[in-house]
Scaffold this motif. Structure first.
Motif, PDB file in Angstrom:
ATOM      1  N   LEU A 210       0.817  -1.214   0.000  1.00  0.00           N
ATOM      2  CA  LEU A 210       0.000   0.000   0.000  1.00  0.00           C
ATOM      3  C   LEU A 210       0.852   1.266   0.000  1.00  0.00           C
ATOM      4  N   THR A 214      -2.463   4.771  -4.520  1.00  0.00           N
ATOM      5  CA  THR A 214      -3.544   3.779  -4.482  1.00  0.00           C
ATOM      6  C   THR A 214      -4.921   4.418  -4.581  1.00  0.00           C
ATOM      7  N   SER A 260      -3.656   2.255   4.296  1.00  0.00           N
ATOM      8  CA  SER A 260      -2.956   2.937   3.207  1.00  0.00           C
ATOM      9  C   SER A 260      -2.216   4.163   3.719  1.00  0.00           C
TER      10      SER A 260
END
Length: 270
Positions: A210, A214, A260
């Motif tokens: 991540l 993204t 993330s």
């Protein structure tokens, strides 16, 4: 700021009648304005320069004096209204008595992606206003660079969405792209990996990379992403340790965006 409540707008005042119509999407489009209610939303609209008008009852003017005062400094028109006018403007059972009118604040997907974002939320065909607003709020809290509603979603400028976003609509770029394929194509062209959650996802969330730019695809509340899962570069699963069958949209999005943000923060500081 001194307001003349003896001559306050009533529910029959044309300006109030027209403002109340803004709860309908067609009226918002025609007037090029949308209506918001409540302390968080109005405060954010005023502080970011998005508000053009404020409607406030006498009791609300006392409770939210800091907002009314700030509006005066920002050259926002402040209109005193009666309690009955407030009920006419509100779409809730109990009104706060504080409203604002704003021109549209939505971005285009292209403008969001031109800023080279690292983290973007992509709710797909989100139908519930509460979920849409919560996704905007969560994305803002996790430091995402934007939210792109893809497909035939609820209007992000609807009053229930704005209220659920708790002011975040004015803090984070939000776009609406009705053509899902176009939205995904733009995300790929911007160099973002597309990740979707799935019960049978091939990768555990903890093992997914991540750290790179993204875009998270979040499916419809009732139908999920369906075949659109196949458009994702990675399908991840969120392990459920207890006996719950699944997570709702808002909970899953919060977990994914947090992971993330954490991964990208570690990369930035390494």
């Amino acid at each position: 700021m001194t307001l003349d409540f003896e001559n306050a707008f009533t529910e029959r005042t044309p300006r109030i009648v027209n403002a109340a119509k803004l709860h309908r999407a067609a009226a918002r489009k025609k007037a090029d304005r949308f209506i918001i209610e409540g302390e968080n939303s109005v405060d954010a609209a005023v502080s970011t320069g998005a508000a053009t008008d404020i409607f406030v009852t006498e009791s609300a003017a006392s409770r939210f004096d800091h907002i009314v005062t700030a509006a005066g400094y920002m050259d926002v028109y402040v209109h005193p209204i009666t309690d009955r006018a407030a009920k006419h403007l509100s779409d809730t059972a109990t009104t706060t008595g504080l409203f604002a009118l704003c021109p549209p604040v939505l971005w285009t997907a292209g403008k969001i992606l031109a800023g080279k974002p690292k983290l973007v939320s992509v709710p797909v065909e989100t139908a519930e206003p509460g979920n849409a607003g919560t996704l905007i709020r969560t994305s803002d809290a996790m430091g995402a660079d934007g939210v792109i509603f893809a497909g035939e979603s609820v209007d992000p400028l609807g009053s229930k969405v704005v209220r659920a976003s708790a002011g975040s609509l004015f803090h984070i770029p939000v776009a609406r792209q009705t053509n899902i394929k176009d939205a995904l194509g733009q995300l790929r062209q911007a160099g973002m990996q597309l990740i979707a959650t799935a019960v049978d996802g091939e990768v555990d969330l903890a093992d997914a990379d991540l750290s790179q730019p993204t875009a998270w695809l979040f499916g419809n509340e009732a139908h999920g992403l369906g075949d659109l899962q196949e458009e994702a570069d990675i399908r991840v699963r969120i392990p459920i340790r207890g006996r719950a069958e699944s997570l709702n949209l808002a909970a899953a999005a919060s977990i994914c965006l947090y992971e993330s943000a954490r991964a990208q923060s570690q990369t930035d500081h390494s």
